[in-house]
Design a protein around this motif. Structure first.
Motif, short mmCIF file in Angstrom:
data_model
loop_
_atom_site.label_atom_id
_atom_site.label_comp_id
_atom_site.label_asym_id
_atom_site.label_seq_id
_atom_site.Cartn_x
_atom_site.Cartn_y
_atom_site.Cartn_z
N PHE A 312 0.60 -1.22 0.28
CA PHE A 312 -0.11 0.09 -0.04
C PHE A 312 0.83 1.26 0.00
O PHE A 312 0.41 2.36 0.16
CB PHE A 312 -0.91 0.16 1.12
CG PHE A 312 -1.84 -1.31 1.18
CD1 PHE A 312 -3.11 -0.98 0.29
CD2 PHE A 312 -1.58 -2.37 1.77
CE1 PHE A 312 -4.11 -1.99 0.44
CE2 PHE A 312 -2.47 -3.33 1.70
CZ PHE A 312 -3.72 -3.29 1.25
N GLY A 313 2.20 1.15 -0.03
CA GLY A 313 3.07 2.31 -0.27
C GLY A 313 3.02 3.12 1.00
O GLY A 313 3.21 4.53 0.71
N ILE A 331 -0.34 4.45 -2.65
CA ILE A 331 0.08 3.79 -4.08
C ILE A 331 -0.86 4.66 -5.29
O ILE A 331 -1.87 5.27 -5.03
CB ILE A 331 -0.69 2.52 -4.31
CG1 ILE A 331 -0.01 1.52 -3.05
CG2 ILE A 331 -0.62 2.07 -5.66
CD1 ILE A 331 1.46 1.18 -3.71
N GLY A 332 0.12 5.21 -6.09
CA GLY A 332 -0.60 6.11 -7.18
C GLY A 332 0.70 6.46 -8.26
O GLY A 332 2.02 6.02 -7.95
N LEU A 338 3.50 5.96 -4.65
CA LEU A 338 4.62 5.15 -5.11
C LEU A 338 3.72 3.82 -5.87
O LEU A 338 2.53 3.66 -5.79
CB LEU A 338 5.19 4.33 -3.80
CG LEU A 338 5.98 5.44 -2.94
CD1 LEU A 338 6.21 4.69 -1.38
CD2 LEU A 338 7.18 5.85 -3.58
N GLN A 339 4.49 3.04 -6.36
CA GLN A 339 4.26 1.92 -7.11
C GLN A 339 4.50 0.48 -6.39
O GLN A 339 3.89 -0.37 -6.12
CB GLN A 339 4.14 1.81 -8.54
CG GLN A 339 3.64 2.90 -9.33
CD GLN A 339 2.03 2.39 -9.53
OE1 GLN A 339 1.82 1.22 -9.74
NE2 GLN A 339 1.14 3.38 -9.02
N SER A 340 5.90 0.48 -6.47
CA SER A 340 6.48 -0.82 -5.57
C SER A 340 7.62 -0.24 -4.75
O SER A 340 8.72 -0.67 -5.23
CB SER A 340 6.95 -1.80 -6.68
OG SER A 340 7.39 -2.92 -6.25
N HIS A 359 11.16 2.92 -10.96
CA HIS A 359 12.95 3.24 -11.37
C HIS A 359 13.40 4.78 -10.83
O HIS A 359 13.84 5.33 -11.63
CB HIS A 359 13.14 2.92 -12.61
CG HIS A 359 12.69 1.83 -13.07
ND1 HIS A 359 13.09 0.52 -12.75
CD2 HIS A 359 11.68 1.46 -14.41
CE1 HIS A 359 12.29 -0.64 -13.43
NE2 HIS A 359 11.75 0.10 -14.21
N ASN A 360 12.79 4.84 -9.48
CA ASN A 360 13.17 6.32 -9.19
C ASN A 360 13.20 6.06 -7.64
O ASN A 360 13.27 5.29 -7.03
CB ASN A 360 12.32 7.41 -9.44
CG ASN A 360 10.94 7.17 -8.82
OD1 ASN A 360 10.70 6.53 -7.89
ND2 ASN A 360 9.64 7.68 -9.82
#
Length: 487
Positions: A312-313, A331-332, A338-340, A359-360
């Motif tokens: 759930f970030g 998440i968003g 965030l995503q993962s 990728h950040n």
């Protein structure tokens, strides 16, 4: 006078601390849980400050970054860019310092292979070089200082590949490693890479009903299909300045009786303080599908620790006593969401989170409320209760319903032996435990303070009653003698 000067300096420092101008704009609603385990909104402790990508640093896009570490002494941030098989070194403002992607292993060209864990101290940069089945120690230029392969021990099955994914090192040089498929705890290695022991294996809950059903009411085929009760692997690890190792488990208390966060001493015993009105388990809404899966943990110099919830970030932050300070994130695709998320660390007062899907890395900066919350906790544990009370009052200025602030002020009043005022604060916080303790101390104080008066009054009253009875007895005897004479 010294105390007034200290308070004045604290106020000046607090007012001069830069706070992001967008402090009220966040794509989430921060919250904590009250004493009834209900989620209640609170002001934001952190806000998204910056998002850093590889191409913005001029080194190409990150690929599946998996870990991050902040070395406080040098002020450098080390990002493990797993897919690119490299280490990206930045300063505390996230400006590029160098990239380590080519290694010199005693004159032989070498390279990382999908490394997943990183730790830095004055010895060098420790890397869990996963697909190369080793722990590497390198310097800033890529020179290999040391290399540790598979530890020699019969306690790790010979058919199990040695795939280290995380590593931390204590002040004595001992390494604590998480490896794929090893569920007996952290693998403890000496400074020379020799196997020492397993540290802090997760406890396993015992279910008598399942045991009886398995043993007496199941066929051999059914028993073979049943899931064995085995310890769960750790998902994240860090170490504090005092050498205590913090570990996370993706499966929490609501899922099999495993502690989601543990603080391990030298013997591997869990000494995490859990004095809040809820345990250190993340989300309390398990029944609504909001169960937490912690994947990493970061701890600051003051014992405050933040834990990363991957599905759930969210980031859950607790103080040294296990009180929940705040929950934020989500998440968003908006800035700050965030995503993962897979890893986090503290960089000064900021929190930095790695997202291996986007990728950040995202930098979160504290608000005035968040800074005051942490300063209040920090000064309380240092024993400066006046400064702690000052910051708790700032917390209340932002959030008048902060149970934690009232408890903090109440504990300070207990320290100052103002038990009646402490009871008032604890009543505001709806803390029965703290209120009862303060009430007992207040009652004891009343007895002690008034004992001389009560004792003196009792003695005087006793003497008065004794004399009164004597006089009454004497008068009664005289009356009887006079009545006898008259008769």
């Amino acid at each position: 006078m010294k105390r007034l000067v200290a308070l004045a300096l604290a106020a000046i420092i607090f007012l001069l601390t830069p706070i992001p101008a967008h402090a009220t704009s966040t794509p989430w609603q921060s919250y904590i849980y009250d004493s009834w385990m209900n989620a209640v909104p609170v002001p934001d402790s952190f806000v998204p400050y910056a998002v850093v990508r590889g191409h913005e640093l001029g080194i190409g896009a990150f690929s599946n970054p998996s870990d991050i570490f902040y070395h406080q002494e040098t002020g450098e941030v080390f990002l493990l860019d797993t897919g690119n098989h490299r280490i990206v070194v930045m300063d505390s403002d996230m400006n590029l310092v160098t990239v380590i992607d080519e290694l010199d292993n005693n004159g032989v060209a070498d390279a990382f292979s999908s490394p997943q864990g990183i730790f830095v101290n004055n010895t060098g940069i420790f890397v869990a070089d996963t697909q190369n089945n080793r722990i590497l120690v390198v310097d800033h230029t890529g020179n290999v200082i040391n290399e540790f392969g598979r530890p020699e021990t019969d306690l790790i099955a010979a058919n199990l590949a040695w795939l280290p994914t995380s590593v931390v090192v204590d002040n004595a040089g001992r390494m604590y490693v998480i490896a794929v498929g090893i569920n007996l705890g952290l693998v403890e290695l000496s400074a020379e890479g020799e196997f020492r022991n397993f540290k802090g294996a997760n406890r396993v809950s015992f279910n008598m009903v399942q045991h009886i059903r398995r043993r007496y009411f199941s066929t051999a085929e059914q028993r073979a299909r049943m899931t064995l009760t085995i310890p769960t692997e750790f998902s994240g690890v860090t170490i504090d300045p005092y050498g205590f190792v913090y570990v996370t488990t993706a499966v929490g208390l609501g899922m099999g009786g495993v502690d989601a966060v543990r603080r391990l001493n030298a013997r591997g015993d869990d000494i995490l303080r859990r004095l809040g009105h809820m345990d250190v388990v993340g989300s309390m809404n398990v029944v609504m599908g909001q169960n937490t899966s912690f994947v990493d943990i970061a701890v600051d110099q003051n014992g405050v620790f933040s834990v990363l919830d991957r599905p759930f970030g969210r980031i859950f932050t607790y103080d040294n006593d296990g009180n929940l300070l705040d929950v934020f994130g989500g998440i968003g695709f908006r800035k700050g969401l965030l995503q993962s998320p897979v890893a986090l660390t503290y960089v000064g007062d900021n929190i930095v989170v790695v997202d291996n899907f986007m990728h950040n890395i995202t930098v979160y900066a504290p608000t005035a409320y968040g800074l005051a919350l942490r300063q209040a906790t920090y000064w309380y544990y240092l024993g400066d209760y006046e400064l702690s009370a000052y910051y708790w009052q700032i917390v209340l200025d932002h959030n008048a319903n902060s149970d934690l602030a009232y408890i903090g002020l109440g504990r300070i009043e207990v320290r100052n032996r103002n038990f009646r005022q402490a009871m008032t604060y604890f009543r505001f916080a709806n803390s029965r435990v703290h209120y009862s303790a303060a009430f007992n101390r207040h009652r004891r104080q009343l007895i002690q303070d008034n004992f001389p008066i009560v004792a003196t009054s009792a003695v005087v009253l006793g003497i008065g009653l004794f004399v009164g009875f004597k006089i009454k007895a004497a008068l009664s005897g005289k009356e009887r003698e006079e009545a006898y004479d008259v008769g």
